[in-house]
Design a protein around this motif. Structure first.
Motif, mmCIF file in Angstrom:
data_model
loop_
_atom_site.group_PDB
_atom_site.id
_atom_site.type_symbol
_atom_site.label_atom_id
_atom_site.label_comp_id
_atom_site.label_asym_id
_atom_site.label_seq_id
_atom_site.Cartn_x
_atom_site.Cartn_y
_atom_site.Cartn_z
ATOM 1 N N THR B 63 0.839 -1.206 0.000
ATOM 2 C CA THR B 63 0.000 0.000 0.000
ATOM 3 C C THR B 63 0.874 1.256 0.000
ATOM 4 O O THR B 63 0.647 2.190 -0.778
ATOM 5 N N ALA B 67 1.265 3.959 -2.865
ATOM 6 C CA ALA B 67 0.895 5.344 -2.548
ATOM 7 C C ALA B 67 1.934 6.336 -3.070
ATOM 8 O O ALA B 67 1.602 7.466 -3.411
ATOM 9 N N THR B 68 3.200 5.891 -3.179
ATOM 10 C CA THR B 68 4.209 6.803 -3.733
ATOM 11 C C THR B 68 4.223 6.725 -5.263
ATOM 12 O O THR B 68 5.110 7.279 -5.912
ATOM 13 N N GLU B 196 1.889 10.482 0.629
ATOM 14 C CA GLU B 196 0.815 10.841 -0.305
ATOM 15 C C GLU B 196 1.236 11.974 -1.231
ATOM 16 O O GLU B 196 0.912 11.975 -2.420
ATOM 17 N N GLY B 199 3.529 10.684 -3.915
ATOM 18 C CA GLY B 199 2.770 9.920 -4.903
ATOM 19 C C GLY B 199 1.910 10.816 -5.779
ATOM 20 O O GLY B 199 1.667 10.529 -6.949
ATOM 21 N N ASP B 200 1.454 11.920 -5.213
ATOM 22 C CA ASP B 200 0.554 12.807 -5.930
ATOM 23 C C ASP B 200 1.289 13.676 -6.932
ATOM 24 O O ASP B 200 0.936 13.734 -8.110
ATOM 25 N N THR B 263 -6.950 1.793 -2.976
ATOM 26 C CA THR B 263 -5.797 2.656 -3.206
ATOM 27 C C THR B 263 -5.482 2.635 -4.701
ATOM 28 O O THR B 263 -5.309 1.571 -5.275
ATOM 29 N N GLY B 267 -1.020 6.373 -7.320
ATOM 30 C CA GLY B 267 -0.377 6.995 -6.168
ATOM 31 C C GLY B 267 -1.270 8.010 -5.503
ATOM 32 O O GLY B 267 -2.370 8.302 -5.963
ATOM 33 N N ARG B 269 -3.482 9.252 -2.274
ATOM 34 C CA ARG B 269 -4.136 8.802 -1.046
ATOM 35 C C ARG B 269 -4.165 7.282 -0.934
ATOM 36 O O ARG B 269 -4.332 6.585 -1.931
ATOM 37 N N PHE B 270 -4.011 6.803 0.287
ATOM 38 C CA PHE B 270 -3.984 5.351 0.462
ATOM 39 C C PHE B 270 -4.767 4.960 1.700
ATOM 40 O O PHE B 270 -5.019 5.770 2.591
#
Lengths: 345, 332
Positions: B63, B67-68, B196, B199-200, B263, B267, B269-270
């Motif tokens: 996860t 997420a990244t 987050e 990842g975003d 998820t 990437g 939010r997880f």
């Protein structure tokens, strides 16, 4: 067969590393094979102490798949040992799981003018050209443990291998005898689609056909894996409870996993639940001595004697049947103790 | 804890799991039967929790990686490495079991750092970077065990995968410990936000002063340790290190659990609760199929149906479409 799977695994995984090295080696010396016998018979002939030694003085090339499992190492040792005993000069090549290495090895054997070739093919296809070269050179080829697909069957002398269907049937027959013809059986199949899984299932069902009280109450895939065998047995024992009186596994590893599941379910493997499997690996023999595994049908890798019998017949010009079935033995708790020390794999 | 619900995304796998359990209640004999033996609970549900622990652990690690915006394909092979190291040490040396486990986890931690460095410093795409260890890791494990299955009887090591703690499988304690630790780190510190953000939008994160390379390397290390614990459980459970087969394809199970859990692979939010639910969903499905004696040849089909259904429910667009169709009907 388990070893086949394992071979693919290593072929895919380790092969990545060895491939480059191997390729360089092969490029450098096209005939990387080394004699492994006690020496050519000219140096004093075969030792007098080996009664099995018949005629000596011929040379055989053996193209092995690799050394990926104890099963295969045992097969290699069997063939090397038999060559030594018969005073045959053996040229050995390890293909490290790659067909191109094996084809080069066979070409090398032909160039060196061996009298016969023993081949354990890595894969089934792609052998026609090199086998034709062997045939033109008048060198008989004996296949061991796996078959191959060629349009012209005269390209090889014979195939020496186990019959998976017969193994399944032998397991069924043993179970019928042990349970008096009445049992509720959980079957742990191999990987769906794998030849040994299909054939061992078929053979087992054939063996039970006459006995209406021998019921397979569940048949699930354990993927030839110990962990999956345990997981599946665990679930099925919960569903069927004490109704289960026997477990039949397509290989020893799944049976060993199932034995743990039976123990955890509070029942005694080997007593409350009869366990029978196929392969005859060392771990299975240890379990049989302990009494937790009842029976294992061997899938023997000790093909040396049969292979050299076939080689000698082929050299003598005798027409061989296209398939020679290995005479697999059934071992159970009563016989395991006597032979466990002599087990080679 | 808002993470528990994650804006409703955890709801859908939970609904799936609930429906499946209801089905099991009616159609699988003895499914909800519990029995106390030797001071511990036994039953199919307990088996699911115990057998599902491996995928749950992998999914928790996965996860954070996902997420990244990355992915870790090497977890199955790292399981094999951890199992092989532990089995070899416990059979060939006199080291105490905690040290053995420490060494095994240390070894996979190093491999995880290797993954992380390849992704964050060298800049190799995660799918390629972790593919290296997916292939090579198993080779390393096979080398350690000579390609054989190494069996052991050491009681302390066997306890990890078979023992009971407070009447429940010890594996469950491990899952809860790892999950709890990860929750604390990501929700009680800024770490979760860092992950987050990376990842975003990695560039924006860097300009904001987020140590994105460190964060990325860290999540791969964490994923590797999760895989290591899963590998110890797998080996312990069968009292043997099966280097060639253990954890095979399990990386895909873990990725699936994460995606079903809500998820996104892109990437950002997880939710770890979703991933754990997803992992339980897979394990329950597997156990259900086996219990009902569905032919092994067709098992993938019903599995695929459930997976597609849950994934569709996760899609906002699909739900909106369904809502429109239903709404129109209601009006007519």
């Amino acid at each position: 067969m388990k070893s086949n799977r394992l071979m693919n695994q290593i072929g895919a995984r380790l092969g990545l590393f060895t491939a480059t090295t191997a390729a360089i080696l092969w490029a450098g010396c096209g005939q990387q094979s080394k004699p492994v016998t006690g020496g050519p018979s000219a140096s004093g002939g075969a030792p007098a102490s080996t009664p099995g030694a018949t005629k000596a003085g011929y040379t055989v090339g053996f193209a092995q798949v690799g050394a990926e499992s104890s099963w295969r190492t045992a097969e290699t040792d069997s063939i090397k040992g038999e060559a030594e005993q018969r005073g045959v000069t053996l040229k050995f090549s390890d293909a490290q799981g790659k067909q191109e290495n094996q084809i080069k090895a066979v070409r090398g054997f032909i160039a060196q003018g061996v009298d016969a070739i023993i081949l354990a093919p890595v894969v089934e296809t792609g052998w026609e050209p090199v086998l034709k070269e062997a045939k033109q050179a008048g060198i008989p080829v004996v296949l061991v443990d796996r078959g191959l697909k060629v349009a012209d069957e005269s390209l090889y002398a014979t195939l020496i291998a186990s019959d998976f269907v017969a193994e399944g049937r032998m397991a069924a027959e043993w179970l019928v005898k042990k349970t008096g013809g009445k049992a509720s059986i959980i079957e742990l199949q191999g990987t769906p689609g794998a030849a040994p899984a299909i054939d061992r299932k078929k053979g087992f069902e054939e063996g039970l056909k006459e006995h209406v009280d021998m019921k397979i109450i569940a048949s699930q895939s354990g993927d030839f894996r110990r962990s999956v065998g345990k997981e599946v047995a665990e679930a099925l024992l919960k569903v069927h409870g004490t109704k289960v009186t026997a477990v039949y596994a397509h290989n020893d590893d799944m049976a060993l996993g199932a034995i743990q599941a039976i123990e955890e379910a509070g029942r005694k493997p080997g007593v409350d639940v009869i366990v029978v499997s196929i392969d005859g690996v060392k771990g299975a023999f240890e379990a049989m001595v302990k009494g937790t595994l009842n029976c294992s049908v061997e899938c023997s890798p000790l093909l040396g004697p049969l292979a050299f019998d076939a080689v000698e017949k082929a050299l003598a010009g005798v027409e061989l049947p296209k398939k020679t079935i290995v005479d697999d033995q059934v071992y159970d708790t009563t016989t395991a103790k006597d032979v466990i020390d002599s087990r080679k794999y | 804890m808002k993470d528990w619900f994650a804006g409703g995304r955890v709801l859908y796998p939970l609904i799936g799991l609930g429906l499946l359990l209801m089905f099991d209640f009616f159609f699988v004999p003895n499914f909800f039967q519990f029995e106390v033996r030797d001071g511990r609970l036994f039953g199919t549900v307990i088996d699911i929790l115990n057998q599902g622990s491996k995928v749950m652990l992998l999914a928790i690690g996965m996860t954070l990686v996902i997420a990244t915006g990355g992915v870790d394909l090497s977890v199955g092979s790292l399981m094999a490495v951890a199992g092989a190291v532990a089995a070899v040490l416990v059979t060939r040396s006199d080291l105490p079991v905690p040290v053995v486990c420490g060494v095994a986890l240390g070894a996979v931690l190093l491999l995880g750092a290797f993954n992380g460095v390849l992704v964050s410093l060298v800049g190799i795409q995660p799918i390629v970077a972790t593919l290296i260890l997916m292939v090579a890791g198993r080779g390393v494990a096979m080398l350690l065990t000579d390609g054989q299955i190494v069996t052991f009887e050491n009681e302390a090591l066997v306890y990890i995968g078979n023992g009971a703690f407070l009447g429940l499988p010890f594996t469950l304690t491990l899952v809860l410990a790892v999950w709890g630790g990860a929750l604390l780190l990501t929700r009680r510190t800024a770490l979760g936000l860092f992950i987050e953000t990376v990842g975003d939008n990695e560039t924006a994160a860097r300009f904001c002063g987020v140590p994105n390379r460190l964060v990325k390397t860290g999540v791969y290390c964490f994923s590797a340790v999760c895989a290591g614990v899963a590998g110890l459980i797998a080996a312990s459970n069968i009292k043997a290190a099966d280097s060639s087969r253990v954890g095979e394809m399990m990386e895909l199970d873990a990725i699936f659990a994460v995606v079903v859990g809500g998820t996104a692979l892109t990437g950002g939010r997880f939710t770890m609760a979703g991933s754990v639910t997803g992992a339980l969903l897979i394990q329950t499905l597997t156990t259900t199929m086996v219990s009902l004696n569905v032919s092994p040849a067709i098992i993938p089909v019903p599995k695929a149906v459930v997976i597609v259904a849950v994934c569709l429910l996760q899609s906002d667009k699909f739900r909106a479409e369904i809502g429109r169709v239903l709404g129109r009907k209601a009006m007519a």
